[in-house]
Design an enzyme around this catalytic site. Structure first.
Site, PDB file in Angstrom:
ATOM      1  N   ASN A 185       6.279  36.437  98.624  1.00 25.38           N
ATOM      2  CA  ASN A 185       5.189  37.027  97.849  1.00 25.38           C
ATOM      3  C   ASN A 185       5.149  36.548  96.396  1.00 25.38           C
ATOM      4  O   ASN A 185       4.317  37.002  95.620  1.00 25.38           O
ATOM      5  CB  ASN A 185       5.274  38.556  97.882  1.00 25.38           C
ATOM      6  CG  ASN A 185       6.520  39.100  97.192  1.00 25.38           C
ATOM      7  OD1 ASN A 185       7.369  38.345  96.723  1.00 25.38           O
ATOM      8  ND2 ASN A 185       6.648  40.409  97.150  1.00 25.38           N
ATOM      9  N   LYS A 186       6.042  35.629  96.030  1.00 26.61           N
ATOM     10  CA  LYS A 186       6.105  35.186  94.645  1.00 26.61           C
ATOM     11  C   LYS A 186       5.024  34.151  94.340  1.00 26.61           C
ATOM     12  O   LYS A 186       4.352  33.627  95.223  1.00 26.61           O
ATOM     13  CB  LYS A 186       7.489  34.635  94.325  1.00 26.61           C
ATOM     14  CG  LYS A 186       8.581  35.698  94.356  1.00 26.61           C
ATOM     15  CD  LYS A 186       8.320  36.810  93.351  1.00 26.61           C
ATOM     16  CE  LYS A 186       9.468  37.809  93.248  1.00 26.61           C
ATOM     17  NZ  LYS A 186       9.579  38.681  94.416  1.00 26.61           N
TER      18      LYS A 186
END
Length: 376
Positions: A185-186
């Protein structure tokens, strides 16, 4: 609509295939080393170790500080549990401090005050860990000056801060070691993985040794201490290597998303975006807002449920660590800012591939929720 889905650039499949074709699956070979060089180029750090996660990078940082059971480690209470969990698992005693309302990062004035008090009591922490909240850099120069005055090591949990800067320097600079995450999710991802960075070669060399089971240079398996299997596998390093050239574009996209939220919600009573720190350029990994229930007509949790009913994922901001059952009874300073942020805070969908018309739907749902609340 997800909060922060991965945004692939198209080169990842080919990079994985090339790694597999060359026979590299393990955390070895040319691809992890190339990924480390790319991280060094992106961040400006001279020495980088690729790891299997950002948490592993933090754990190695604590090991490199020779953290011992009973040592004290301080960090902001407004953060994810992984900031302090490795230290606690090593037997350290945590203490949680408040954050600055103008940045949502560790308050330098509060740290200076508490370190003076600790010095008078003769029990200084072994380390202080700053956190770059939602991709906003902590004020590391100010924090570092205070820590140096007391002989305390400063680490940076920069998990979400790739591409962010403050005072003209990339996230993490000013700390002894900085940990980054490349979780799915970065802002750029390897599908997992992390990195430990420093301008000092010695801790990175030691961390590299520990990350490879602390195996000594011998034909047989020789160990003077124990280590970990913390290396980044080649296929994941290949994904990260394909992603890193896109970092500037991803930061620009997330900042544009935050700006569109700011514009689209500017006239909605009771909604305020997370402020940008003075001298900082946040990567806006997640756009976070505060919801004043009295002015907006409902609180952050009610708004989250309204978004969920429309198929839109939103997430409360970090629950302060002193309120977490896992840390019940842990010493902490008063944390009024962290508690207020948790009561009012909400993270909105921020994926860099989100089209403006999709974001407009999020804004419309928020505006409609306010109108319904206002008219009963």
């Amino acid at each position: 609509m997800l909060l922060s889905p991965p945004h692939l650039g198209g080169g990842e499949i080919g990079a994985i295939a090339a790694s597999l074709d060359d026979g590299w699956l393990a955390p070895a070979g040319p691809v992890p080393a190339a990924f480390e060089q790319a991280v060094a180029l992106a961040t400006g750090f001279r020495h980088v170790l690729a790891t299997c996660s950002g948490t592993a990078a933090l754990h190695l940082a604590y090991r490199c500080l020779d953290l011992q059971p009973g040592d004290h480690v301080w960090c902001p209470g407004f953060t994810f549990a992984a900031t302090i969990a490795p230290a606690v698992q090593m037997g350290a005693v945590p203490r949680f401090l408040d954050v600055d309302a103008a940045s949502w990062t560790l308050d330098p004035l509060a740290l200076a005050r508490d370190l003076r008090t600790a010095a008078r009591g003769g029990v200084l922490p072994r380390a202080v860990v700053a956190v770059d909240t939602y991709g906003q850099c902590a004020d590391l120069p100010a924090l570092a000056a205070t820590c140096e005055a007391h002989g305390v090591a400063l680490l940076s949990d920069s998990a979400a801060a790739m591409g962010a800067t403050r005072h003209g320097r990339h996230a993490g600079h000013g700390s002894r070691m900085a940990a980054f995450s490349f979780n799915g999710n970065k802002i750029v991802t390897a599908g997992g993985g992390g990195a430990l960075c420093s301008d000092d070669p010695l801790p990175i060399a030691r961390a590299r040794h520990l990350a490879r089971h602390a195996r000594e240079a011998a034909a047989h398996y020789q160990h003077e201490t124990t280590g970990y299997a913390y290396g980044l596998p080649s296929p994941l390093a290949a994904v990260g290597l394909a992603q890193l050239p896109l970092l500037d574009a991803r930061v620009a996209a997330r900042r544009a998303i935050a700006a569109r939220y700011a514009l689209g919600l500017s006239d909605v009573p009771g909604i305020a975006l997370m402020p940008e720190a003075r001298g900082g350029r946040a990567n806006r990994w997640l756009t976070a807002i505060r919801v004043d229930a009295r002015r907006f007509g409902m609180g952050g949790e009610a708004l989250r449920l309204a978004l969920a009913a429309a198929g839109i994922e939103a997430r409360p901001v970090w629950k302060p660590l002193h309120l977490q059952p896992a840390f019940r009874g842990v010493p902490h300073a008063p944390l009024p800012v962290a508690e207020r942020l948790f009561a009012e805070g909400l993270c909105l969908p921020s994926g860099s591939a989100m089209a403006p018309e999709v974001q407009d739907r999020v804004i419309a749902v928020i505006r409609a929720a306010h109108e319904r609340a206002r008219h009963g």
